[in-house]
Design a protein around this motif. Structure first.
Motif, PDB file in Angstrom:
ATOM      1  N   ARG A 216       0.347 -15.577  31.137  1.00  0.00           N
ATOM      2  CA  ARG A 216       0.604 -16.570  32.196  1.00  0.00           C
ATOM      3  C   ARG A 216       1.256 -15.884  33.391  1.00  0.00           C
ATOM      4  O   ARG A 216       2.407 -15.456  33.318  1.00  0.00           O
TER       5      ARG A 216
ATOM      6  N   GLU B  85       3.104 -15.333  37.058  1.00  0.00           N
ATOM      7  CA  GLU B  85       4.153 -16.051  37.776  1.00  0.00           C
ATOM      8  C   GLU B  85       3.681 -16.502  39.155  1.00  0.00           C
ATOM      9  O   GLU B  85       4.229 -17.441  39.725  1.00  0.00           O
TER      10      GLU B  85
ATOM     11  N   SER C 244       8.856 -13.100  31.780  1.00  0.00           N
ATOM     12  CA  SER C 244       7.981 -13.178  32.955  1.00  0.00           C
ATOM     13  C   SER C 244       6.986 -12.019  32.963  1.00  0.00           C
ATOM     14  O   SER C 244       7.354 -10.868  32.749  1.00  0.00           O
TER      15      SER C 244
ATOM     16  N   MET D 104      -9.188 -17.560  35.167  1.00  0.00           N
ATOM     17  CA  MET D 104      -8.050 -18.380  34.791  1.00  0.00           C
ATOM     18  C   MET D 104      -8.517 -19.459  33.815  1.00  0.00           C
ATOM     19  O   MET D 104      -9.459 -20.202  34.100  1.00  0.00           O
ATOM     20  N   ASP D 105      -7.844 -19.542  32.665  1.00  0.00           N
ATOM     21  CA  ASP D 105      -8.069 -20.600  31.701  1.00  0.00           C
ATOM     22  C   ASP D 105      -6.842 -21.503  31.760  1.00  0.00           C
ATOM     23  O   ASP D 105      -5.842 -21.261  31.095  1.00  0.00           O
ATOM     24  N   GLY D 106      -6.911 -22.529  32.581  1.00  0.00           N
ATOM     25  CA  GLY D 106      -5.729 -23.350  32.825  1.00  0.00           C
ATOM     26  C   GLY D 106      -4.694 -22.524  33.565  1.00  0.00           C
ATOM     27  O   GLY D 106      -4.953 -22.013  34.654  1.00  0.00           O
ATOM     28  N   LYS D 107      -3.513 -22.340  32.979  1.00  0.00           N
ATOM     29  CA  LYS D 107      -2.452 -21.554  33.604  1.00  0.00           C
ATOM     30  C   LYS D 107      -2.465 -20.098  33.154  1.00  0.00           C
ATOM     31  O   LYS D 107      -1.587 -19.322  33.551  1.00  0.00           O
ATOM     32  N   TYR D 108      -3.446 -19.726  32.336  1.00  0.00           N
ATOM     33  CA  TYR D 108      -3.473 -18.386  31.749  1.00  0.00           C
ATOM     34  C   TYR D 108      -4.542 -17.501  32.384  1.00  0.00           C
ATOM     35  O   TYR D 108      -5.663 -17.950  32.648  1.00  0.00           O
TER      36      TYR D 108
ATOM     37  N   LYS E  61       1.037 -17.986  42.110  1.00  0.00           N
ATOM     38  CA  LYS E  61       0.108 -19.097  42.204  1.00  0.00           C
ATOM     39  C   LYS E  61      -1.320 -18.610  41.999  1.00  0.00           C
ATOM     40  O   LYS E  61      -1.657 -17.462  42.285  1.00  0.00           O
ATOM     41  N   LYS E  62      -2.165 -19.513  41.523  1.00  0.00           N
ATOM     42  CA  LYS E  62      -3.550 -19.170  41.204  1.00  0.00           C
ATOM     43  C   LYS E  62      -4.276 -18.582  42.409  1.00  0.00           C
ATOM     44  O   LYS E  62      -5.040 -17.619  42.277  1.00  0.00           O
TER      45      LYS E  62
END
Length: 226
Positions: free
Chosen positions: A135, A137, A85, A116-120, A139-140
């Motif tokens: 990534r 942990e 994590s 943010m590139d997707g989830k990253y 939320k965006k």
């Protein structure tokens, strides 16, 4: 006043990760004899002899031992989740990124973009080169709020989105060394070797190469001053 914000697992998430895997592992272990008894009735099941032995033995250890193994496996899984994590500590002048035993500090003054590139979560330096990708942990929405609060150069999208081109083997725009690394990474993607693909991404980032994956295809660009 401690002027920092930490983006990490919440207290509730930590409690769930600590409790749930060992409990579920123990429960699964407890039902091993019953499952074995049912499985041996199915045709063409391998290891019939072992399963029949498990189902036939009348001993407390037949249930206790699988429970102990299940709990241990659950604990190992919990440890794995915590070590994998990403912990993000945001301060006025720098951000600290910590995962496993790896720590990286990035100064705000070094950055041109955070997005943010997707989830990253991605950090770019002044030359558009990738300093870090991980990534989070949280939320965006919480990530965006935290970085905006500390006035980091947040972007809603990759500012170099239109600069990527599809990589093909022996691409004329890149050196032999870069093409070799990209070829090795393409093979890692096809073989589902995600760890190796990430290592090669970092090696390429050190050379100023930024990669965007679309499935198993690689789209690449170079830093602005390379």
């Amino acid at each position: 006043m401690n002027n920092e914000t930490v983006l990490y697992l919440t207290a509730g998430e930590k409690a769930l990760i600590i409790i749930a895997p060992p409990v579920l592992g123990g429960l699964l272990g407890w039902f091993v004899p019953s499952v074995a008894e049912w499985v041996i009735t199915l045709p063409f099941i391998p290891f019939q002899g072992v399963l029949e032995w498990i189902a036939s033995v009348e001993s407390e250890w037949v249930s206790v031992l699988p429970v102990m193994i299940g709990v241990i496996v659950g604990i190992i899984f919990t440890y794995y989740v915590f070590t994998e994590s990403l912990k993000i500590t945001i301060r006025d002048e720098e951000v600290n990124l910590s995962v496993k035993n790896n720590r990286q500090n990035i100064k705000k003054r070094e950055l041109s973009s955070v997005y943010m590139d997707g989830k990253y979560l991605v950090f770019l330096n002044k030359h558009g080169e990738e300093l870090y990708r991980g990534r989070p942990e949280s939320k965006k929405e919480l990530v965006i709020e935290a970085f905006s609060q500390y006035e980091y150069p947040w972007e809603d999208r990759d500012p170099y989105e239109d600069h990527y081109q599809r990589w093909v083997r022996d691409h004329p725009d890149y050196s032999r060394h870069v093409n070799a690394l990209l070829a090795a990474r393409e093979k890692a993607l096809k073989d589902l070797e995600t760890k190796e693909a990430e290592v090669l991404r970092k090696d390429l980032a050190d050379l100023g190469i930024v990669i965007r994956d679309k499935g198993k295809r690689q789209y690449v660009r170079m830093g602005t001053e390379r």
